[in-house]
Design a protein around this motif. Structure first.
Motif, mmCIF file in Angstrom:
data_model
loop_
_atom_site.group_PDB
_atom_site.id
_atom_site.type_symbol
_atom_site.label_atom_id
_atom_site.label_comp_id
_atom_site.label_asym_id
_atom_site.label_seq_id
_atom_site.Cartn_x
_atom_site.Cartn_y
_atom_site.Cartn_z
ATOM 1 N N ALA A 229 3.703 5.839 -8.231
ATOM 2 C CA ALA A 229 2.954 6.737 -9.122
ATOM 3 C C ALA A 229 3.601 8.120 -9.090
ATOM 4 N N VAL B 169 0.825 -1.214 0.000
ATOM 5 C CA VAL B 169 0.000 0.000 0.000
ATOM 6 C C VAL B 169 0.858 1.262 0.000
ATOM 7 N N GLY B 170 2.067 1.143 0.507
ATOM 8 C CA GLY B 170 2.948 2.313 0.481
ATOM 9 C C GLY B 170 3.586 2.518 -0.885
ATOM 10 N N VAL C 66 2.416 1.816 -3.938
ATOM 11 C CA VAL C 66 1.581 2.288 -5.050
ATOM 12 C C VAL C 66 1.615 3.822 -5.203
ATOM 13 N N PRO C 67 1.257 4.590 -4.144
ATOM 14 C CA PRO C 67 1.316 6.038 -4.344
ATOM 15 C C PRO C 67 2.749 6.536 -4.574
ATOM 16 N N SER C 68 3.728 5.888 -3.933
ATOM 17 C CA SER C 68 5.110 6.353 -4.092
ATOM 18 C C SER C 68 5.584 6.164 -5.524
#
Lengths: 189, 626
Positions: free
Chosen positions: A40, A33-34, A36-38
């Motif tokens: 992107a 979960v960490g 994915v945004p990182s």
């Protein structure tokens, strides 16, 4: 420790198998979960180096605002601003000065052009007519009339640019910037 | 590795710190109901990560904010993804905030000794709502601009210091560059900083008192790591999955047309989680109490009751009261939100406004993608100078009172009037047009219809009542419907029924169409228009001929020729008919002798519209845009 409710446990006794799976998935999902945004965000940040260079139209030569006749053979080099359209992210600026070049006529039909950016660290070089050399005010790089380096500060000679004489008196030039600091001449952009 | 950890631990106390962080005691075992706090932390982390990256490409000023967001959304690698994650995580955060609050209240986790932590949580909630509000404006699109206007106007209604507060927030009496720089500083600096500070306090106090466990004997005690972490992780994964699906589904967050203070935006709505407040402020009885009541005092009172929950909870039935209060509040919020959505869905004007907003955002993308790029004065100037965007608006304001455009007012709205029915209720009924529908004006179909069915083409004119006799048709309309051209059209209808004359009609239409020089019209020297001109000038058809010549009434100066065919006379001139020049001169003054002369009943728009407006309207009507 005066915290009333908080007790610190050592790992509580558990079946080792279930314990491993729980640890594995807890860490794995936490990581996922960490990530994915990182990732992107990182892909977004890397946009400038992933961007494909757009092909310009024509051969890339620009007509200079001075004519051949205005230059004296082996005379003092002329500093000429290079005017072209500049795309800056969402804006397109028409006819903007994007750099400067020194033009020097070396023969009846021959013009030599130097990019005014110093190959050392990109400052603009001055031409000193009294000393007959180009001089960089930043770190004292010096180049002779032919652009040859006169001291050990710059990594290479001044960057020459391709010049064509068209219709007898028009000076056309292919403007490019080159990477500073390297002994080789490597175009940028 | 071990040696390194020991070296670090000796100097920092790392091991103990990690141990404290991970091995918090959880009596009664790990449970799903404890995950909300962690999911909130997770969404905030997403916001920090995506927000910092967006910061690297965002440019806060009125001429660059929309443009930089547009560039992020459409031109930068993964830009739409990062922006979408940021947008939908903000929505997720609001939902999770509500769930976290509900779980805390239901479990009684606000009670002594955890009152302070509850209040810290309420402060965090205000900061998150502040982040939503400030973030909504930053793209500087119509949607954010008008929604945020409402917020700052509400701020201005604060008793005593309202106007000063509003000016401080806006950075001046109106919105401008400094509104964006200030909102951006709040959104990316002050509020996140405050949020982090309060989160640290919130978690520190939480750790001091431990988790609130309703039934400690439910299962053997465990520790935060790994049992609760696994459950939290799965919950975060579910949140991330939802946010990702929404992001991919919508291809990032919406970006409306650039903000334009001069252009009304009837589709303005706040972000969905503020809709309840929006709906609440629409009730007349709320408005009667003054804006400060509905927008400040009442929400303030609700917040005060929330804040008082730890004190109320001390009473015997206090906890039950708190739970019921929160439940009623949630039902109220959901109900008002649902009502707002329902009203909007049933409101054709709102739906048309949404459609127009969508059209604008598609259009601005087309304009921005042209090789010229976006001009320095901002993308809004592209839309302001665009016939396709402005034509329908000008038509709706100036032409739609009489004309229609394919049955609507140009912008897609039906033209209606509100009438009082016998039972006292109001009903929307379609307003009849009193002049012809201009949806296909100037096209070959239009020209053909004028020639072959003049009365039908201008049939709406019969809806104009006579000044003195409501049941009679106005004289000005009779000039058309019973005039020479109407008679010519019906008396010549027989010619067009002859098969051999079909091509002749097509040629005649092509000739007139070519003279207008509209986009897609045939060239003036093409074969068909040339043949059509023969008919126009000589009246000779393959079978039969016109009893009276076009040039008996009309005049026409062919494109590129000096000589005027016919004379300016009874019928309107056909020089450049349907083209920009004809339309422009006609709109300037339809009563000019070369148009309708004394038969004219249409206002002269040369006096009502500026040159620029006329130009945009004419170019739109003539189809002169890409």
């Amino acid at each position: 420790m005066s915290q009333p409710h908080l007790e610190l446990h050592e790992n509580p006794p558990e079946q080792p198998r279930r314990g491993f799976m729980t640890h594995f998935f807890a860490a794995g999902i936490g990581l996922l979960v960490g990530v994915v945004p990182s990732f992107a965000g990182l892909a977004f940040f890397l946009d400038p180096i992933m961007r494909k260079k757009k092909e310009g139209s024509g051969d890339g030569f620009l007509k200079m605002p001075v004519s051949l006749d205005a230059l004296e053979i082996n005379g003092e080099p002329q500093l000429v601003k290079v005017i072209m359209d500049k795309v800056d992210a969402w804006n397109k600026f028409l006819n903007q000065p994007v750099g400067a070049v020194y033009l020097r006529r070396t023969a009846k039909d021959k013009v030599v052009a130097f990019n005014s950016r110093c190959p050392h660290l990109g400052c603009a070089v001055d031409y000193k007519p009294l000393e007959n050399h180009y001089f960089c005010p930043c770190h004292t790089s010096t180049f002779d009339d032919d652009g040859k380096m006169q001291n050990e500060i710059p990594p290479r000679d001044l960057d020459t640019l391709k010049v064509q004489i068209r219709n007898k008196t028009e000076i056309w030039l292919k403007f490019q910037n080159f990477r500073a600091t390297t002994p080789e001449k490597i175009p940028v952009g | 590795m071990n040696a390194l950890i020991n070296w670090l631990d000796d100097r920092t106390g790392l091991k103990k710190l990690m141990h404290e962080a991970l091995y918090e005691n959880i009596p009664g075992g790990a449970r799903w109901r404890y995950v909300w706090g962690s999911t909130l932390m997770f969404t905030f982390t997403i916001q920090v990560i995506t927000g910092l990256f967006l910061w690297t490409a965002y440019s806060p000023s009125t001429t660059t904010a929309w443009e930089s967001v547009y560039y992020i959304q459409n031109h930068m690698q993964a830009g739409w993804l990062v922006r979408g994650l940021h947008h939908f995580s903000a929505s997720a955060m609001t939902v999770l905030l509500a769930l976290h609050l509900m779980q805390v209240v239901i479990d009684g986790a606000y009670k002594a000794p955890r009152e302070i932590n509850f209040w810290l949580g309420l402060i965090l909630m205000q900061i998150v709502l502040g982040l939503s509000l400030t973030g909504y404006l930053l793209p500087w699109d119509q949607k954010g601009y008008y929604a945020t206007q409402v917020s700052t106007e509400i701020m201005g209604a604060t008793p005593v210091v309202g106007p000063q507060l509003q000016q401080l927030a806006q950075g001046g009496p109106q919105y401008g560059h400094h509104t964006l720089t200030r909102f951006f500083a709040m959104h990316a600096g002050v509020l996140p900083g405050a949020l982090i500070a309060f989160i640290v306090l919130h978690i520190a106090v939480f750790r001091r008192h431990g988790i609130t466990v309703p039934d400690p004997d439910r299962a053997p005690a465990t520790t935060f790591w790994p049992d609760q972490v696994l459950k939290d992780g799965i919950a975060c994964l579910a949140v991330l999955g939802t946010v990702l699906i929404l992001t991919i589904w919508h291809h990032g967050a919406e970006l409306a047309a650039p903000a334009d203070p001069s252009e009304a935006y009837s589709a303005a709505r706040p972000e969905w989680y503020f809709l309840f407040l929006f709906q609440f402020l629409r009730f007349e009885w709320v408005e009667h109490q003054g804006l400060a009541f509905g927008a400040i005092y009442l929400p303030g009172a609700l917040m005060a009751i929330l804040a008082a929950m730890p004190i109320i909870g001390r009473w015997k039935v206090g906890h039950a009261f708190n739970v019921v209060f929160l439940f009623v509040m949630m039902v109220g919020i959901i109900g008002l939100t649902g009502l707002a959505l329902k009203n909007d869905a049933a409101d054709p004007d709102f739906q048309a406004a949404v459609k127009q907003a969508q059209d604008d955002s598609v259009r601005i993308e087309e304009l921005a993608e042209r090789p010229e790029g976006i001009p320095l004065e901002g993308a809004v100037s592209l839309l302001r100078a665009d016939p396709k965007a402005q034509g329908p608006r000008l038509f709706a304001r100036n032409c739609a009172p009489c004309h229609r455009y394919n049955g609507h007012d140009g912008t897609g709205r039906e033209v209606v009037k509100i009438v009082k029915q016998k039972d006292g209720t109001k009903a929307r009924i379609k307003e009849n047009a009193t002049a012809t529908d201009l949806g296909n004006f100037g096209s070959p179909e239009w020209i053909k219809s004028v020639i072959t069915d003049f009365k039908g083409t201008f049939a709406e004119l019969k809806n104009v009542p006579d000044k003195n006799d409501k049941n009679a048709v106005a004289e000005s309309s009779k000039h058309f419907l019973e005039g020479e051209m109407a008679n010519w059209s019906s008396s010549h209808a027989q010619h067009w029924r002859v098969k051999a004359n079909e091509q002749a009609l097509t040629d005649l239409v092509a000739f007139l169409h070519s003279q207008g020089q509209r986009r897609g019209a045939p060239g003036i020297s093409d074969e068909s228009p040339k043949r059509g001109r023969q008919i126009f000038e000589t009246s000779k058809l393959p079978v039969g001929e016109f009893e009276s010549n076009c040039l008996d009434c009309h005049s026409l100066q062919p494109i590129g020729e000096d000589k005027l065919l016919g004379e300016i006379g009874t019928g309107p001139t056909l020089t450049s008919y349907g083209g920009e020049r004809w339309l422009r001169e006609f709109l300037d003054n339809p009563g000019h002798e070369k148009f309708y002369g004394s038969n004219n009943a249409m206002p002269a728009f040369g006096e009502r519209l500026t040159d620029k407006e006329l130009d945009l309207l004419v170019r739109w009507l003539a189809g002169d845009f890409e």
